[in-house]
Design a protein around this motif. Structure first.
Motif, PDB file in Angstrom:
ATOM      1  N   ALA A  14       2.968   0.293  -1.845  1.00 15.83           N
ATOM      2  CA  ALA A  14       1.725   0.698  -1.216  1.00 15.83           C
ATOM      3  C   ALA A  14       1.672   0.139   0.171  1.00 15.83           C
ATOM      4  O   ALA A  14       2.361  -0.807   0.487  1.00 15.83           O
ATOM      5  CB  ALA A  14       0.544   0.188  -2.018  1.00 15.83           C
ATOM      6  N   GLU A  82      -3.687   0.623  -0.760  1.00 16.16           N
ATOM      7  CA  GLU A  82      -3.684   1.970  -0.193  1.00 16.16           C
ATOM      8  C   GLU A  82      -5.098   2.400   0.164  1.00 16.16           C
ATOM      9  O   GLU A  82      -5.326   3.055   1.185  1.00 16.16           O
ATOM     10  CB  GLU A  82      -3.071   2.958  -1.180  1.00 16.16           C
ATOM     11  CG  GLU A  82      -1.556   2.879  -1.309  1.00 16.16           C
ATOM     12  CD  GLU A  82      -0.830   3.602  -0.184  1.00 16.16           C
ATOM     13  OE1 GLU A  82      -1.460   3.895   0.855  1.00 16.16           O
ATOM     14  OE2 GLU A  82       0.374   3.852  -0.338  1.00 16.16           O
ATOM     15  N   ASN A  85      -5.992   0.625   3.304  1.00 16.74           N
ATOM     16  CA  ASN A  85      -5.264   1.220   4.435  1.00 16.74           C
ATOM     17  C   ASN A  85      -5.889   2.538   4.857  1.00 16.74           C
ATOM     18  O   ASN A  85      -5.962   2.857   6.051  1.00 16.74           O
ATOM     19  CB  ASN A  85      -3.799   1.454   4.049  1.00 16.74           C
ATOM     20  CG  ASN A  85      -3.042   0.160   3.881  1.00 16.74           C
ATOM     21  OD1 ASN A  85      -3.474  -0.877   4.345  1.00 16.74           O
ATOM     22  ND2 ASN A  85      -1.930   0.213   3.188  1.00 16.74           N
ATOM     23  N   THR A  99      -2.440  -3.066   8.320  1.00 19.13           N
ATOM     24  CA  THR A  99      -2.219  -2.381   7.049  1.00 19.13           C
ATOM     25  C   THR A  99      -1.118  -3.120   6.304  1.00 19.13           C
ATOM     26  O   THR A  99      -0.346  -3.871   6.893  1.00 19.13           O
ATOM     27  CB  THR A  99      -1.801  -0.919   7.262  1.00 19.13           C
ATOM     28  OG1 THR A  99      -0.652  -0.869   8.106  1.00 19.13           O
ATOM     29  CG2 THR A  99      -2.936  -0.113   7.875  1.00 19.13           C
ATOM     30  N   GLU A 101       2.102  -3.150   3.585  1.00 20.06           N
ATOM     31  CA  GLU A 101       3.163  -2.473   2.841  1.00 20.06           C
ATOM     32  C   GLU A 101       3.483  -3.327   1.616  1.00 20.06           C
ATOM     33  O   GLU A 101       3.817  -4.496   1.749  1.00 20.06           O
ATOM     34  CB  GLU A 101       4.414  -2.295   3.696  1.00 20.06           C
ATOM     35  CG  GLU A 101       5.489  -1.495   2.978  1.00 20.06           C
ATOM     36  CD  GLU A 101       6.719  -1.263   3.844  1.00 20.06           C
ATOM     37  OE1 GLU A 101       7.219  -2.261   4.422  1.00 20.06           O
ATOM     38  OE2 GLU A 101       7.170  -0.124   3.946  1.00 20.06           O
ATOM     39  N   HIS A 337      -3.626   7.153  -5.639  1.00 21.13           N
ATOM     40  CA  HIS A 337      -2.501   6.503  -4.977  1.00 21.13           C
ATOM     41  C   HIS A 337      -1.348   6.114  -5.899  1.00 21.13           C
ATOM     42  O   HIS A 337      -0.339   5.583  -5.424  1.00 21.13           O
ATOM     43  CB  HIS A 337      -2.989   5.249  -4.243  1.00 21.13           C
ATOM     44  CG  HIS A 337      -4.016   5.536  -3.189  1.00 21.13           C
ATOM     45  ND1 HIS A 337      -3.751   6.313  -2.074  1.00 21.13           N
ATOM     46  CD2 HIS A 337      -5.326   5.163  -3.082  1.00 21.13           C
ATOM     47  CE1 HIS A 337      -4.830   6.395  -1.321  1.00 21.13           C
ATOM     48  NE2 HIS A 337      -5.805   5.704  -1.916  1.00 21.13           N
TER      49      HIS A 337
END
Length: 425
Positions: A14, A82, A85, A99, A101, A337
């Motif tokens: 994500a 997610e 983000n 954001t 990852e 997501h």
């Protein structure tokens, strides 16, 4: 999103925001000094963080017997980050918005693979490892994380070692420690005032032994609780029918089954007890008590007087959950997501959502883009009313020896879910 790591494995991922932080290293005789500065005098960032992004890693069983819980443990975090983000990211304590990852690596519940995954994370330049599931798998790379000074935080294990800052300076647990869960059930038996004969089946590792330790300490010296037989099994076992049959011969009215969420073994133990006509009340760990994934598929759960577990969070399968504001947000993000559909069968999705919210709290207060600053911020969270906790529950990471979630409530299976109880039925 699906990310393929450098060894070709596909793993859920994500995008979310993560920052690293500060923690004094004590047990290993090291002290984390001030972060180095760059040529302009600014604090040099740790690996895995820029002004706009941060990368977190996790290792979890995405294949094998524990794939269901392992995938759920990843998906809850994926959904949370997610969603953040999609809203533009998370504003960190240094004023920058990032954001995240979130990269997942499959360990198949194999400690050696988990260690290899951590080494791969370091090579891939992750900022921190978070929300990894499993006691033996997290134990396998704990020392390596300390040596590399990489946060290994909010791990999904009740192993108390991860919440001891002196022994594990770069670690922090998420879930109540196993001894707490075992003790809670022992105290329930003591309070009943009736005589109980207890048979114990335990996973022969830190997971199972922790539950048994907490239970035995709670009932030590009690006149009304007698442990009549106990047997171990290995986490690699494919069947425990022989152990269940032997324990049944004890005539115990209580079955304390300290078994992790290995679906075939949990279901098989229920079915074998039924097959030999043994009808005790059960205690199952919080990790192994999913109604939808374990109890209902056994086909025999309703044939026992009662099945108990402990909890510190809400259940996504509870009546009315989807109608609450937090429940609706959780389910919407999970469905949007991840590949999860409907209501997740395992509680690990909820736990990782809660853990991700704690990480966000740390991001919002960390003032430098370093792992040391992240650890400082993470260990300063208190009285945080995280989403999906049980009513009255709060997150507190400031108590040495305790994980972020440190309160437990005993519950009894009442299809289709569990209900809180304060007395043995």
């Amino acid at each position: 999103m699906i990310i393929t790591d450098s060894r070709g494995r596909r793993a859920p991922a994500a995008i979310a925001t993560v920052l690293a932080g500060a923690l004094l290293l004590t047990a290993c005789g090291r002290s984390a000094g001030p972060a180095p500065a760059d040529a302009d005098g600014a604090v040099a960032p740790s690996p895995g963080i820029t002004d706009t992004t941060i990368t977190l890693g996790t290792t979890s069983p995405l294949s094998g017997n524990a794939a269901g819980v392992g995938t759920c443990a990843v998906d809850g975090a994926v959904a949370y980050f997610e969603a953040r983000n999609a809203d533009g990211g998370i504003e960190f304590g240094d004023g920058k918005t990032r954001t995240v990852e979130f990269v997942a690596y499959d360990d198949g519940y194999d400690p050696q693979r988990a260690l290899g995954n951590f080494q791969q994370m370091v090579g891939d330049g992750i900022f921190a490892a978070a929300l990894s599931l499993g006691t033996p798998t997290n134990r396998a790379w704990r020392e390596a994380a300390i040596d590399e000074e990489v946060p290994q935080v909010l791990v999904q294990t009740g192993d108390p070692l991860f919440s001891d800052p002196d022994e594990s300076p770069w670690q922090l647990g998420l879930l109540p420690i196993y001894q707490q869960e075992g003790a809670a059930f022992g105290e329930l038996l003591l309070a009943s005032g009736e005589h109980h004969r207890v048979a114990i089946l335990y996973q022969n590792d830190d997971f199972g032994l922790g539950y048994v330790e907490g239970f035995k300490e709670a009932v030590e010296g009690a006149a009304n609780v007698e442990i009549v037989k106990e047997l171990p099994f290995e986490a690699t076992a494919v069947d425990v029918s022989a152990q269940v049959t032997e324990l049944a011969s004890s005539g115990a009215d209580i079955f304390f089954n300290a078994m992790s969420s290995l679906a075939p073994l949990v279901i098989g133990s229920l079915q074998q007890a039924d097959a030999v006509d043994w009808r005790p009340s059960w205690f199952l760990p919080s990790t192994s008590s999913s109604p939808a994934a374990l109890l209902e598929p056994s086909g025999v759960a309703d044939r026992f007087p009662a099945i108990y577990t402990t909890a510190s969070s809400q259940s996504a399968g509870a009546p009315g959950f989807a109608e609450t504001e937090d429940g609706a947000e959780f389910l919407a993000a999970l469905h949007e997501h991840t590949s999860q559909t409907g209501v997740p069968s395992f509680p690990q999705c909820v736990w990782s959502w809660i853990g991700a919210s704690v990480i966000e709290q740390a991001f919002r207060t960390m003032t430098e883009p370093t792992r040391e600053s992240f650890m400082d911020a993470l260990r300063s969270v208190s009285d945080f009313e995280a989403p999906l906790l049980l009513p009255g529950g709060v997150i507190d990471t400031t108590e040495n020896g305790l994980p972020a979630m440190s309160s437990v409530v005993v519950q009894r299976y009442d299809a289709p879910g569990f209900i809180p109880v304060d007395a043995l039925d």
